[in-house]
Design an enzyme around this catalytic site. Sequence first.
Site, PDB file in Angstrom:
ATOM      1  N   TYR A 297      12.909  79.485  36.453  1.00  0.00           N
ATOM      2  CA  TYR A 297      11.937  78.400  36.535  1.00  0.00           C
ATOM      3  C   TYR A 297      10.983  78.501  35.344  1.00  0.00           C
ATOM      4  CZ  TYR A 297      13.112  76.746  41.258  1.00  0.00           C
ATOM      5  OH  TYR A 297      13.730  76.193  42.353  1.00  0.00           O
TER       6      TYR A 297
ATOM      7  N   GLU B 113      22.140  64.598  49.169  1.00  0.00           N
ATOM      8  CA  GLU B 113      21.411  64.497  47.906  1.00  0.00           C
ATOM      9  C   GLU B 113      22.304  64.810  46.714  1.00  0.00           C
ATOM     10  OE1 GLU B 113      17.590  66.888  45.948  1.00  0.00           O
ATOM     11  OE2 GLU B 113      17.741  66.622  48.122  1.00  0.00           O
TER      12      GLU B 113
ATOM     13  N   GLY C 231      10.520  70.499  41.526  1.00  0.00           N
ATOM     14  CA  GLY C 231      10.814  71.712  40.806  1.00  0.00           C
ATOM     15  C   GLY C 231       9.546  72.434  40.394  1.00  0.00           C
TER      16      GLY C 231
ATOM     17  N   ASP D 234      10.693  62.431  39.851  1.00  0.00           N
ATOM     18  CA  ASP D 234       9.976  63.675  39.584  1.00  0.00           C
ATOM     19  C   ASP D 234       9.112  63.483  38.351  1.00  0.00           C
ATOM     20  OD1 ASP D 234       9.182  66.246  38.899  1.00  0.00           O
ATOM     21  OD2 ASP D 234      11.123  67.163  39.312  1.00  0.00           O
TER      22      ASP D 234
ATOM     23  N   ASP E  66      22.205  69.075  49.915  1.00  0.00           N
ATOM     24  CA  ASP E  66      22.034  68.818  48.483  1.00  0.00           C
ATOM     25  C   ASP E  66      23.188  69.424  47.700  1.00  0.00           C
ATOM     26  OD1 ASP E  66      21.172  68.429  45.912  1.00  0.00           O
ATOM     27  OD2 ASP E  66      19.322  69.593  46.104  1.00  0.00           O
TER      28      ASP E  66
ATOM     29  N   LYS F 176      16.273  71.957  54.036  1.00  0.00           N
ATOM     30  CA  LYS F 176      17.390  71.546  53.187  1.00  0.00           C
ATOM     31  C   LYS F 176      18.343  72.707  52.941  1.00  0.00           C
ATOM     32  CE  LYS F 176      16.530  69.919  48.937  1.00  0.00           C
ATOM     33  NZ  LYS F 176      15.970  68.883  48.051  1.00  0.00           N
TER      34      LYS F 176
ATOM     35  N   GLY G  88      16.412  79.753  44.210  1.00  0.00           N
ATOM     36  CA  GLY G  88      16.549  78.629  43.294  1.00  0.00           C
ATOM     37  C   GLY G  88      17.969  78.236  42.968  1.00  0.00           C
TER      38      GLY G  88
ATOM     39  N   LYS H  22      21.671  73.864  50.467  1.00  0.00           N
ATOM     40  CA  LYS H  22      22.459  73.607  49.274  1.00  0.00           C
ATOM     41  C   LYS H  22      23.954  73.662  49.618  1.00  0.00           C
ATOM     42  CE  LYS H  22      19.036  73.332  46.292  1.00  0.00           C
ATOM     43  NZ  LYS H  22      18.792  72.160  45.435  1.00  0.00           N
TER      44      LYS H  22
END
Length: 408
Positions: A29, A269, A348, A319, A243, A212, A19, A214
Amino acid sequence: MISSVHTEDKRFPLGAGAGSDAIHRDPVYSYAITNLVDDSGITGTGFAFTLGEGNELVCQAAKYYADQLLGEDIEEVMRNFGERFNRFSNEQQFRWLGPHKGVVHLALASVTNACYDLWAKKRGLPLWQLLIELNAEEIVNTLDLSYLEDELTRQQAVDLLAANKATQNERLSITEKGYPGYDTSVGWFNYDDEKVRENCKKALANGFTAMKLKVGSADPERDIRRAHMVREVAGNDIKIMLDANQQWTLPQALDICARLKSMNPYWIEEPTHPDDVLAHQTLANAIAPIKLALGEHVPNRVIFKNYLQTNSAGFIQVDAVRVGGVSEFIAVSLLCRKFNIPVVPHVGDMGQLHQHLVLFNHIAMGHEALFLEYIPHLRDKFIHPAVVEGGVYKTPQQPGSSCDIKPF
């Protein structure tokens, strides 16, 4: 009728590095959950998503909204939910804390999503099916289109939906094939190079055709090296998204994005501050034909309208647990359909709710069935978790929005 309401503050620490991104290095989360209990024994569950601290504030605000639904029948609530949403989002004391953003808007998302879940359960339908069975007027009645009238009036929204719903049967086959997914978990920020390589290979073996990474490191050379590494492992036919999670200033983004173009990212992103529409416009023009994707931290339909008006985004990642819930998600999706910009939600929440909404977007609204983000870390917390096989989301069949959490 709704006989009781309660909220829950649920937090789930993740495994090492999971995450993580350039801004959020150690996320927890968390869900601010609203439960609406009907006197028939059915419970509607909705949530907003946070990363830990402050989750209890969202729950407190959600309780304020939810208490106002006591004694009401969910069919009556949803018959003209757009007016209810407008009234809640503009409640005079809470509005000062927003408007239409922050803790109070996340709280509204939690309650709104619980309403849609209860509505679908009462009708005995999965949420995607309930939504595609509504006619254009019924859908628009659930929306608040205020502040969008310069681009999308109520009548235009009805006409757009009616035109696309006329051909929706041609797109129902998606429910048999499943909705494509993409793997975000290959490249969390704190993962070392070897783990990223291993995850890329696993994603390919599991059938994913998009993934994806990061980025947003203090040293941009790390980002550039890792991006090219993922491209090398994945090959040229795989879509790779990058991202930055808002890490760069505009001058940094202009420099680094130009250098990342050589590995052919499918999108870049959240390159800079999510409120800076004009910075994104400048960057989008500078790095074309590479496109920007954004929406994870965009809180409401008005800012999305501005991004669309300025041609700043090639992909919109609205979202439903960040904006004011399913209702505002659909309003933004309609706006995007008018501008012919794809909707690829930020997930998320692990895709539980959004798997329903992208099916609705495609079937009833004619949006391209591009793909939906997949994050598996909380899969075992749900009673009916999203099922992804061969890189594809299997269509949920249980009544509701798939958001029921296991008791623990």
